[in-house]
Design a protein around this motif. Structure first.
Motif, PDB file in Angstrom:
ATOM      1  N   ASN A  44      38.429  40.166  46.107  1.00 27.07           N
ATOM      2  CA  ASN A  44      38.159  41.185  47.113  1.00 27.07           C
ATOM      3  C   ASN A  44      39.469  41.504  47.815  1.00 27.07           C
ATOM      4  O   ASN A  44      40.089  40.618  48.394  1.00 27.07           O
ATOM      5  CB  ASN A  44      37.121  40.673  48.106  1.00 27.07           C
ATOM      6  N   SER A  45      39.903  42.751  47.716  1.00 28.06           N
ATOM      7  CA  SER A  45      41.157  43.145  48.359  1.00 28.06           C
ATOM      8  C   SER A  45      40.904  44.308  49.315  1.00 28.06           C
ATOM      9  O   SER A  45      39.797  44.833  49.400  1.00 28.06           O
ATOM     10  CB  SER A  45      42.217  43.512  47.312  1.00 28.06           C
ATOM     11  N   GLU A  46      41.950  44.707  49.995  1.00 24.21           N
ATOM     12  CA  GLU A  46      41.846  45.701  51.064  1.00 24.21           C
ATOM     13  C   GLU A  46      41.217  47.016  50.610  1.00 24.21           C
ATOM     14  O   GLU A  46      40.400  47.591  51.317  1.00 24.21           O
ATOM     15  CB  GLU A  46      43.251  45.960  51.620  1.00 24.21           C
ATOM     16  N   ASN A  47      41.600  47.516  49.447  1.00 26.21           N
ATOM     17  CA  ASN A  47      41.118  48.820  48.996  1.00 26.21           C
ATOM     18  C   ASN A  47      39.873  48.762  48.121  1.00 26.21           C
ATOM     19  O   ASN A  47      39.505  49.771  47.519  1.00 26.21           O
ATOM     20  CB  ASN A  47      42.240  49.569  48.261  1.00 26.21           C
ATOM     21  N   CYS A  48      39.227  47.617  48.049  1.00 27.24           N
ATOM     22  CA  CYS A  48      37.966  47.525  47.296  1.00 27.24           C
ATOM     23  C   CYS A  48      36.894  48.296  48.059  1.00 27.24           C
ATOM     24  O   CYS A  48      36.681  48.060  49.252  1.00 27.24           O
ATOM     25  CB  CYS A  48      37.525  46.071  47.125  1.00 27.24           C
ATOM     26  N   VAL A  49      36.235  49.195  47.372  1.00 31.34           N
ATOM     27  CA  VAL A  49      35.176  49.988  47.990  1.00 31.34           C
ATOM     28  C   VAL A  49      33.897  49.164  48.079  1.00 31.34           C
ATOM     29  O   VAL A  49      33.147  49.249  49.038  1.00 31.34           O
ATOM     30  CB  VAL A  49      34.934  51.280  47.171  1.00 31.34           C
ATOM     31  N   VAL A  50      33.679  48.322  47.071  1.00 30.57           N
ATOM     32  CA  VAL A  50      32.463  47.513  46.982  1.00 30.57           C
ATOM     33  C   VAL A  50      32.503  46.385  48.008  1.00 30.57           C
ATOM     34  O   VAL A  50      33.496  45.671  48.101  1.00 30.57           O
ATOM     35  CB  VAL A  50      32.324  46.916  45.562  1.00 30.57           C
ATOM     36  N   LYS A  51      31.431  46.244  48.755  1.00 31.09           N
ATOM     37  CA  LYS A  51      31.279  45.141  49.712  1.00 31.09           C
ATOM     38  C   LYS A  51      29.938  44.474  49.447  1.00 31.09           C
ATOM     39  O   LYS A  51      28.892  45.110  49.519  1.00 31.09           O
ATOM     40  CB  LYS A  51      31.323  45.658  51.160  1.00 31.09           C
ATOM     41  N   TYR A  52      29.984  43.200  49.087  1.00 34.18           N
ATOM     42  CA  TYR A  52      28.768  42.454  48.785  1.00 34.18           C
ATOM     43  C   TYR A  52      28.445  41.488  49.912  1.00 34.18           C
ATOM     44  O   TYR A  52      29.334  40.870  50.475  1.00 34.18           O
ATOM     45  CB  TYR A  52      28.942  41.622  47.509  1.00 34.18           C
ATOM     46  N   THR A  53      27.140  41.321  50.171  1.00 32.85           N
ATOM     47  CA  THR A  53      26.698  40.246  51.059  1.00 32.85           C
ATOM     48  C   THR A  53      26.829  38.937  50.275  1.00 32.85           C
ATOM     49  O   THR A  53      26.985  38.948  49.048  1.00 32.85           O
ATOM     50  CB  THR A  53      25.225  40.444  51.473  1.00 32.85           C
TER      51      THR A  53
END
Length: 172
Positions: A44-53
């Motif tokens: 997971n990096s700064e410009n990752c659009v995907v955000k998972y719980t």
């Protein structure tokens, strides 16, 4: 009769892939396994659009591991690569073994190609770090270099994240 299995590559390559949008990660994992990656590390990096719980992360990793297993079976790999739990870029860089060379594919790198880096940094273990669709931020690129990763270019074109991972794995 005992037959020696020589389907595994002599060079160990871990693919550290920043999270892409939609189902691209499934494709990347499948092809990375076919190309001989020993493990896949979602990042997971700064410009990752995907955000998972946290719950969604665990389900994704479980699904990705099944895809890795199926791909290994299909291409008759002797070992099934592990899909690791999702971690941050900083966590990835802090967990690198001393005998491992980290190559991060950076679109702003124009001085050294992946081929040149492989000649300079010959190793038996590599981590190939691929950014998300938006690329690495300048701060992340600085962090990578400060923590010993080597920036490399894959050429004059900016590749999609799923193309970059496969091209880099093939080159290594």
């Amino acid at each position: 009769e005992y037959l020696e299995d020589d389907s595994e590559p002599t060079v160990k390559v871990r693919l550290a892939q920043c999270l892409p949008k939609s189902d691209k990660m499934e494709f990347i994992i499948q092809k990375a396994v076919e190309l001989g990656a020993v493990s896949i590390q979602p990042v997971n990096s700064e410009n990752c659009v995907v955000k998972y719980t946290a719950d969604k992360q665990a389900k994704r990793v479980e699904r990705w591991q099944k895809i890795a297993h199926e791909a290994a079976k299909q291409c008759k790999r002797a070992a099934v690569p592990t899909v690791e739990p999702i971690i941050t870029l900083k966590e990835l860089l802090s967990r690198v073994d001393e005998d491992e060379t980290v190559l991060f594919c950076y679109e702003a790198e124009d001085g050294r190609t992946l081929r040149q880096a492989l000649k300079t940094h010959q190793a038996e273990k590599y981590t190939v770090l691929i950014g998300p669709e938006g690329g690495f931020s300048p701060e992340e690129a600085r962090l990578c270099q400060e923590m010993g990763a080597h920036p490399v270019s894959l050429g004059s074109r900016i590749l999609r994240t799923e193309t970059a991972s496969l091209a880099a794995l093939t080159m290594v």
